[in-house]
Design an enzyme around this catalytic site. Structure first.
Site, mmCIF file in Angstrom:
data_model
loop_
_atom_site.group_PDB
_atom_site.id
_atom_site.type_symbol
_atom_site.label_atom_id
_atom_site.label_comp_id
_atom_site.label_asym_id
_atom_site.label_seq_id
_atom_site.Cartn_x
_atom_site.Cartn_y
_atom_site.Cartn_z
ATOM 1 N N SER A 10 -7.015 -3.700 -4.577
ATOM 2 C CA SER A 10 -6.263 -4.860 -4.079
ATOM 3 C C SER A 10 -5.435 -4.395 -2.890
ATOM 4 C CB SER A 10 -5.391 -5.464 -5.184
ATOM 5 O OG SER A 10 -4.605 -4.473 -5.802
ATOM 6 N N GLU A 12 -2.183 -5.297 -0.272
ATOM 7 C CA GLU A 12 -0.943 -6.079 -0.106
ATOM 8 C C GLU A 12 -0.582 -6.282 1.366
ATOM 9 O OE1 GLU A 12 2.231 -5.046 -2.843
ATOM 10 O OE2 GLU A 12 3.695 -5.214 -1.220
ATOM 11 N N ASP A 103 15.009 -8.263 -5.303
ATOM 12 C CA ASP A 103 16.314 -7.634 -5.075
ATOM 13 C C ASP A 103 17.282 -8.663 -4.531
ATOM 14 O OD1 ASP A 103 15.795 -4.949 -5.849
ATOM 15 O OD2 ASP A 103 14.518 -4.786 -4.083
ATOM 16 N N PHE A 210 12.355 3.930 3.753
ATOM 17 C CA PHE A 210 11.768 3.083 2.716
ATOM 18 C C PHE A 210 11.921 3.709 1.333
ATOM 19 C CE2 PHE A 210 8.035 0.052 2.959
ATOM 20 C CZ PHE A 210 8.615 -0.729 3.930
ATOM 21 N N HIS A 260 -4.001 -0.137 -5.632
ATOM 22 C CA HIS A 260 -3.366 -1.256 -4.925
ATOM 23 C C HIS A 260 -2.759 -0.670 -3.647
ATOM 24 C CE1 HIS A 260 -1.145 -5.010 -4.315
ATOM 25 N NE2 HIS A 260 -0.051 -4.300 -4.122
#
Ligand code: FAD
Length: 281
Positions: A10, A12, A103, A210, A260
């Site tokens: 998958s 994103e 968040d 990040f 993913h």
């Protein structure tokens, strides 16, 4: 490795903000679609900040006959707003959602009520039954706010108990962290698939920023290697492709059910890594 038969891929994306970004993303999607992912997913800004962008691009994917899962969190929305949004997705043909707490957006302060992901999963199951496959987030290196390793695994179990079908993990670069986590989940009675999240390495500074925010560990030897490349982007890229391809190979060879990818809305390097793994026809 030679076939994707039993492995789920998958990819994103984050939602584009402009018409130009949208056109670019659709071209990226068409390239990545050739790798036959089970679905794409599109992130959602907590507090509904990307609601229209996420919804818009998800609907376009569906109109084009492409499998896509919107990410979703309550943010500050009430139940009626959430129900209407989920119904709109179902009406558009969406059959999978990535259910998250999200968040707290900066500046919202104490007025903001967080709805935990297990509560969102329960809410969706209560109002929409089994119309949707539900993916949830998992953290092999443990969520930064978790009070302990075991409590975080326990809350992942709560998401499955509430009706989640599978989990996508935060990214990591230590396969041991993932396999240990899978063992702990297994011991806690979790028997659903947990797909490793893969973050290709594109830029050293962005990766560090990040990772500090989301609690993903960059092993010291990788930091040191990347640091030494400085602004030599080509070397960062080449090292990153080798490293992440090897990580994926180790994960799949040792039983991970698929991958993913956090694509960062780019064809490369996801496509290169998938090709390195021999997962394309
Ligand atoms: P939860 O599972 O609710 O957990 C949050 C924290 O609370 C954890 O520390 C957990 O241990 C604890 N906890 C969980 N349940 C309970 C409970 N019932 N009672 C008390 N404590 C509890 N963010 C976005 O804003 N948009 C996105 O599109 C997005 N996509 C993501 C996709 C993936 C695959 C991943 C891994 C993360 C994504 N995130 C996204 C980030 C995510 O929103 C944050 O990590 C967020 O802080 C936690 O969301 P969650 O769904 O994991 O929360």
């Amino acid at each position: 490795m030679s076939s994707t038969d039993n492995l789920r891929l998958s990819f994103e994306f984050f939602p584009p903000k402009s018409d130009e970004g949208r056109t670019k993303l659709l071209a990226v999607r068409d390239e990545l679609q050739k790798l036959q992912p089970e679905f794409f997913s599109v992130t959602y800004g907590a507090g509904g900040s990307t609601r229209d962008n996420t919804k818009g691009i998800v609907k376009t994917f569906k109109q084009d006959g492409i499998a896509v899962a919107p990410h979703l969190s309550f943010g500050g929305d009430d139940e009626a707003t959430m129900k209407a949004l989920i119904q709109e997705y179902i009406d558009a043909g969406v059959d999978r959602i990535v259910a998250l707490r999200g968040d707290m957006p900066s500046g919202m302060g104490g007025a903001y009520q967080m709805v935990y992901a297990n509560q969102l999963v329960a809410f969706i199951r209560e109002h929409f039954g089994d119309q949707l496959q539900l993916e949830v987030a998992a953290y092999p290196e443990i969520h930064p706010e978790a009070t302990s390793y075991d409590s975080d695994v326990g809350f992942l179990k709560a998401k499955f108990d509430a009706g989640a079908n599978s989990a996508l993990t935060q990214y990591f670069y230590s396969p041991d962290a993932y396999f240990y986590f899978i063992d702990q989940c297994d011991k806690a009675g979790i028997d659903k698939p947990i797909y490793p999240g893969i973050m290709p390495i594109l830029n050293y500074r962005n990766l560090i920023r990040f990772s500090d925010n989301c609690g993903a560990d960059i092993p010291r030897w990788i930091r040191k290697r990347l640091e030494a490349f400085g602004d030599d982007q080509e070397s960062v890229k080449a090292f990153g492709l080798d490293l992440v391809s090897e990580l994926c190979e180790t994960l799949l060879d040792n039983g991970a059910p698929g991958l993913h990818f956090y694509t960062m809305n780019q064809v490369e390097p996801t496509a290169t890594i998938v090709k390195n793994l021999g997962l394309t026809d």
